[in-house]
Design an enzyme around this catalytic site. Sequence first.
Site, mmCIF file in Angstrom:
data_model
loop_
_atom_site.group_PDB
_atom_site.id
_atom_site.type_symbol
_atom_site.label_atom_id
_atom_site.label_comp_id
_atom_site.label_asym_id
_atom_site.label_seq_id
_atom_site.Cartn_x
_atom_site.Cartn_y
_atom_site.Cartn_z
ATOM 1 N N HIS A 23 0.844 -1.205 0.000
ATOM 2 C CA HIS A 23 0.000 0.000 0.000
ATOM 3 C C HIS A 23 0.881 1.258 0.000
ATOM 4 O O HIS A 23 0.608 2.209 -0.734
ATOM 5 C CB HIS A 23 -0.865 0.058 1.262
ATOM 6 C CG HIS A 23 -1.902 -1.017 1.391
ATOM 7 N ND1 HIS A 23 -1.994 -1.839 2.483
ATOM 8 C CD2 HIS A 23 -2.911 -1.402 0.566
ATOM 9 C CE1 HIS A 23 -3.013 -2.676 2.343
ATOM 10 N NE2 HIS A 23 -3.578 -2.445 1.184
ATOM 11 N N LYS A 50 -16.447 -7.811 5.702
ATOM 12 C CA LYS A 50 -15.906 -8.782 6.660
ATOM 13 C C LYS A 50 -15.348 -8.037 7.878
ATOM 14 O O LYS A 50 -14.866 -6.916 7.757
ATOM 15 C CB LYS A 50 -14.848 -9.665 6.009
ATOM 16 C CG LYS A 50 -13.807 -8.905 5.282
ATOM 17 C CD LYS A 50 -12.840 -9.803 4.598
ATOM 18 C CE LYS A 50 -11.811 -8.898 3.964
ATOM 19 N NZ LYS A 50 -10.936 -9.360 3.066
ATOM 20 N N ARG A 56 -1.733 -5.835 -8.334
ATOM 21 C CA ARG A 56 -0.580 -6.663 -8.007
ATOM 22 C C ARG A 56 -0.312 -7.679 -9.103
ATOM 23 O O ARG A 56 0.711 -7.668 -9.745
ATOM 24 C CB ARG A 56 -0.821 -7.397 -6.680
ATOM 25 C CG ARG A 56 -0.711 -6.520 -5.490
ATOM 26 C CD ARG A 56 -1.335 -7.129 -4.288
ATOM 27 N NE ARG A 56 -2.785 -7.083 -4.382
ATOM 28 C CZ ARG A 56 -3.608 -7.255 -3.377
ATOM 29 N NH1 ARG A 56 -3.134 -7.533 -2.193
ATOM 30 N NH2 ARG A 56 -4.907 -7.165 -3.542
ATOM 31 N N SER A 108 -2.808 -7.880 2.844
ATOM 32 C CA SER A 108 -3.044 -7.793 4.291
ATOM 33 C C SER A 108 -3.477 -9.159 4.824
ATOM 34 O O SER A 108 -3.053 -9.573 5.909
ATOM 35 C CB SER A 108 -4.115 -6.750 4.600
ATOM 36 O OG SER A 108 -3.749 -5.506 4.088
HETATM 37 P P1 ADP Z 1 -9.613 -4.056 -0.384
HETATM 38 O O1 ADP Z 1 -9.989 -2.685 -0.852
HETATM 39 O O2 ADP Z 1 -9.910 -5.139 -1.360
HETATM 40 O O3 ADP Z 1 -10.014 -4.368 1.025
HETATM 41 P P2 ADP Z 1 -6.999 -3.303 0.436
HETATM 42 O O4 ADP Z 1 -7.573 -2.343 1.352
HETATM 43 O O5 ADP Z 1 -6.021 -4.272 1.009
HETATM 44 O O6 ADP Z 1 -8.027 -4.109 -0.364
HETATM 45 O O7 ADP Z 1 -6.268 -2.575 -0.735
HETATM 46 C C1 ADP Z 1 -6.680 -1.349 -1.302
HETATM 47 C C2 ADP Z 1 -6.063 -1.241 -2.656
HETATM 48 O O8 ADP Z 1 -4.660 -1.461 -2.554
HETATM 49 C C3 ADP Z 1 -6.574 -2.272 -3.664
HETATM 50 O O9 ADP Z 1 -6.611 -1.631 -4.940
HETATM 51 C C4 ADP Z 1 -5.531 -3.348 -3.660
HETATM 52 O O10 ADP Z 1 -5.457 -4.018 -4.903
HETATM 53 C C5 ADP Z 1 -4.293 -2.502 -3.438
HETATM 54 N N1 ADP Z 1 -3.206 -3.283 -2.838
HETATM 55 C C6 ADP Z 1 -3.233 -4.066 -1.749
HETATM 56 N N2 ADP Z 1 -2.028 -4.640 -1.520
HETATM 57 C C7 ADP Z 1 -1.225 -4.201 -2.511
HETATM 58 C C8 ADP Z 1 0.127 -4.464 -2.892
HETATM 59 N N3 ADP Z 1 0.905 -5.306 -2.225
HETATM 60 N N4 ADP Z 1 0.607 -3.837 -3.978
HETATM 61 C C9 ADP Z 1 -0.171 -3.007 -4.691
HETATM 62 N N5 ADP Z 1 -1.452 -2.746 -4.433
HETATM 63 C C10 ADP Z 1 -1.985 -3.326 -3.360
#
Ligand code: ADP
Length: 184
Positions: free
Chosen positions: A36, A60, A109, A147
Amino acid sequence: MSASPLRCEVARLRRTRRASRRAIYPGSFDPVTYGHIDVIERAAHVFDEVIVAVANNIQKKPLFDTRERVAMLLESTKSIKGIRIDVFDGLVIDFAHKNNANVLIRGLRMVSDFEYEFQMALTNRRLAEDIETVFLMPSEGYSFLSSTLIKEAVSLGADVSSFVPEDVAKRLKKRLSSRRRQGA
Ligand code: ADP
């Protein structure tokens, strides 16, 4: 055009220009990872202002409540200029409109992210034609990080200090070991 309408027009153009450079990076960030942070840094280079928007109403049950997720983001992004952390409820496009932003940032990713992200981007476009989704790729080194994976790894006793900032690693260890003690 007299001076006053001209000034108004210039001010309007400035506002429009600024609005086009403000982006929202929404997510649950439960918790924030180096993946992130990599995306936030990249976005901060491209846009004047990036609002990292923490979803309050995720489906969730998160491991960390909204306040904790915001605190971890604040701590781990304090050296990055041009960003701010905020919380949103409901539709991200409504949050974007309220903040005068017309870009949503999402991280891509692997190919496996593509289908879901593509669906979400097209749904958002249908709901709000004026908002574009921009995808950013992290460094290869972070392209496998999620995560969920990190939470699993910590619960199995792994050292995740190369995947998340120190403060996050500590909080994860503490939270998951207290859950284990409670038998959750
Ligand atoms: P979600 O919105 O599905 O709960 P997250 O909060 O973990 O997912 O992630 C928010 C955004 O960051 C999403 O676009 C996700 O694809 C991206 N993201 C999460 N981990 C990574 C990573 N390691 N590298 C690049 N982008 C990421």
